[in-house]
Design an enzyme around this catalytic site. Structure first.
Site: not given
Length: 231
Positions: A146-148
């Site tokens: 997961l990465h913003l």
């Protein structure tokens, strides 16, 4: 290597990886931490059929490299995107192993809010640039973990090359961080679009994200959007 997926750069899938190097770094890394025991490093689970050291795991290697880290705390690590799709393009990654949006649980809400706040801090640091920013996630990213994305909306970068690159940030394929948090609070999970729908989003006809004027190809689109920068 899956050549078809390799064509779509979520963030760093243009980067050549040495599978042996990636596998060794995963084994020795202390970046990922168990929620119950932060001193016990763990590796994120592989996707079914995914090879160890596969290019889609490249984010793990990048976030472990101190040279790439621009900020970090006990919950997250922030790096610059190696192939930025705009003038400013950062990735905020949690230390704990969360493969994707579908893996999120209500127990992750505090972490998601922290990730969002760190993204907002980055935006404030660039207030003098006069550029607008957007914070969000790709509904089906090509890179595991997961990465913003914290990205300026000029989208003026030589690394933004293809229709898929463009549509991944300017259509509903890009899910605002606030929407992810709201859905998780409301339903207890995040449900990305079906495979057929996200493929359609990536094939959306090109148009300017500011004035919505249709564009026939990427070169004309990139030439067109320059007129909006700084306005």
């Amino acid at each position: 290597m899956d050549k078809k997926r390799r064509d779509f750069s979520d963030s760093e899938d243009e980067m050549p990886h040495n599978p042996k190097t990636v596998q060794r770094k995963h084994k020795d890394s202390s970046v990922f931490e168990n929620k119950g025991a932060s001193s016990s490093p763990t590796k994120p689970p592989s996707k079914p059929g995914e090879r160890k050291g596969h290019w889609s795991m490249g984010l793990l290697q990048s976030m472990q490299d101190p040279a790439n880290q621009i900020d970090k705390d006990d919950k997250i690590i922030i790096i610059k995107d190696k192939y930025p799709k705009a003038k400013y393009h950062y990735l905020v990654l949690p230390r704990v192993s969360i493969p994707s949006l579908k893996s999120l649980k209500t127990s992750n809400l505090d972490l998601l809010n922290h990730i969002h706040r760190k993204g907002e801090e980055l935006v404030k640091k660039h207030k003098s640039s006069g550029l607008e920013f957007q914070l969000g996630y790709h509904c089906v990213p090509s890179m595991s973990h997961l990465h913003l994305h914290v990205i300026s909306k000029d989208f003026n970068s030589p690394s933004l090359k293809t229709k898929k690159h463009w549509n991944s940030f300017t259509t509903k394929y890009f899910v605002p961080s606030s929407d992810v948090i709201a859905e998780l609070e409301r339903t207890g999970r995040v449900n990305p679009p079906a495979a057929s729908q996200h493929k359609e989003l990536l094939q959306t006809p090109l148009r300017c994200h500011v004035c919505k004027l249709p564009q026939k190809n990427m070169p004309t689109l990139k030439q067109h959007i320059i007129q909006h920068i700084g306005k």
